[in-house]
Write a protein that holds these residues in place. Structure first.
Motif, PDB file in Angstrom:
ATOM      1  N   LEU A  14       0.756  -1.215   0.057  1.00 16.54           N
ATOM      2  CA  LEU A  14       0.163   0.113  -0.052  1.00 16.54           C
ATOM      3  C   LEU A  14       0.930   1.198  -0.035  1.00 16.54           C
ATOM      4  O   LEU A  14       0.388   2.220  -0.508  1.00 16.54           O
ATOM      5  CB  LEU A  14      -1.015  -0.163   1.141  1.00 16.54           C
ATOM      6  N   ARG A  17       1.435   2.525  -3.345  1.00 14.33           N
ATOM      7  CA  ARG A  17       0.530   2.717  -4.119  1.00 14.33           C
ATOM      8  C   ARG A  17      -0.338   3.918  -3.438  1.00 14.33           C
ATOM      9  O   ARG A  17      -1.121   4.466  -4.299  1.00 14.33           O
ATOM     10  CB  ARG A  17      -0.646   1.338  -4.406  1.00 14.33           C
ATOM     11  N   TRP A  80      -7.153  -4.919  -3.662  1.00 19.16           N
ATOM     12  CA  TRP A  80      -6.616  -3.800  -4.553  1.00 19.16           C
ATOM     13  C   TRP A  80      -7.325  -3.922  -5.706  1.00 19.16           C
ATOM     14  O   TRP A  80      -7.599  -4.880  -6.513  1.00 19.16           O
ATOM     15  CB  TRP A  80      -5.134  -3.717  -4.662  1.00 19.16           C
ATOM     16  N   PHE A 108      -8.936   0.409  -2.811  1.00 18.21           N
ATOM     17  CA  PHE A 108      -9.198  -0.942  -2.325  1.00 18.21           C
ATOM     18  C   PHE A 108     -10.266  -1.087  -1.725  1.00 18.21           C
ATOM     19  O   PHE A 108     -11.023  -0.283  -1.003  1.00 18.21           O
ATOM     20  CB  PHE A 108      -7.822  -1.127  -1.235  1.00 18.21           C
TER      21      PHE A 108
END
Length: 286
Positions: A14, A17, A80, A108
């Motif tokens: 995470l 991203r 995701w 997500f």
């Protein structure tokens, strides 16, 4: 249940991203998932994620002065998505619990299987405002968590090692699966009492703990979120493998069942060849 290695891998996934991305929408779809009301969940919309942190089994999405903390519990997971359907999802009885959409269109979903809903999301100003995070013990992969620190934690304990390893207020992040793996690597019975541990046994247990978690994190790093569960299972030597041969000695892996969980162990490697009684108050059979 995701434990420290899987949650650390999710944090890393995470972080690459989410950091620097703006949150466009957060949609709670199960009334039980959100555990706080002040500040309101809508406060995060329009904010930028500045970091993703981890506390034990908790994820923390840092939004400047706010923290969106997530605990996946036993049956929760994070999925995701590079894009979402145009129509918003309908709240209902399905597994979808919360959706977070970024300004880029990616984001997500938090999902939770089963009827018992324990997945928890808190929006707080400080992670310590979440009682479960405030009670956490030290992280076993922290630089200052050495053998002496581990020995100091165990010095005041008078209980079975299995329970001590799983106690989040003692050591953060270890659950049922990795405690089985650690004890197998250390060649110790899950029911050995902490007060009976000698110095050499504490050293062996610490080394098994550190090696088991470090290796699991290394295996999980870079694995896509959707494949982490399979990666965890493939790397386990005894947990969840009752009836299979022990990969070390070839003996049959056995199980002790409790009301809401089970542990697995190798009699030859861990209990001197003696099977453990399969009941809640298990003791070595005489």
């Amino acid at each position: 249940m995701p434990e420290l290695p899987e949650v650390e891998s999710l944090r890393d996934f995470l972080d690459g991203r989410l950091t620097g991305e703006r949150i466009a929408r957060v949609l709670p779809l199960n009334i039980s998932v959100l555990k706080t009301y002040d500040p309101p969940l809508g406060t995060v919309e329009g904010r930028t994620v500045t970091a993703v942190a981890r506390y034990g089994k908790w994820l923390d999405l840092v939004l400047d002065d706010l923290h969106l903390t997530i605990h996946l519990a036993r049956a929760g997971w994070l999925r995701w998505r590079d894009e979402f359907p145009a129509a918003p999802p309908r709240p209902g009885k399905g597994p979808l619990a919360l959706r977070t959409v970024l300004g880029s269109g990616a984001g997500f979903d938090l999902t939770e299987a089963g009827t018992t809903k324990r997945l928890a999301v808190h929006l707080v100003r400080d992670p310590a405002d979440v009682p479960a995070i405030a009670r956490l013990g030290p992280d076993p992969l922290a630089d200052d968590f050495d053998r002496d620190a581990f020995a100091a934690l165990l010095s005041g304990e008078q209980r079975q090692i299995k329970g001590a390893l799983r106690d989040q207020s003692l050591i953060a992040g270890i659950g049922n699966a990795y405690s089985d793996e650690i004890l197998h690597a250390a060649k110790m019975s899950p029911f050995k009492q902490t007060r009976h541990l000698g110095d050499d046994e504490i050293t062996r247990l610490y080394e098994a703990l550190h090696a088991t978690l470090t290796e699991a994190v290394a295996r999980s790093r870079g694995v896509a979120a959707g494949r982490l569960k399979g990666e965890k299972k493939s790397g386990l030597r005894v947990h969840g493998r009752a009836g299979e041969p022990c990969p070390v000695c070839g003996d049959t892996i056995r199980e002790v069942s409790f009301s809401d969980s089970a542990l697995q162990y190798c009699p030859t490697c861990q209990t001197g060849g003696k099977p453990l009684a399969d009941r809640r108050m298990s003791r070595l059979l005489k």
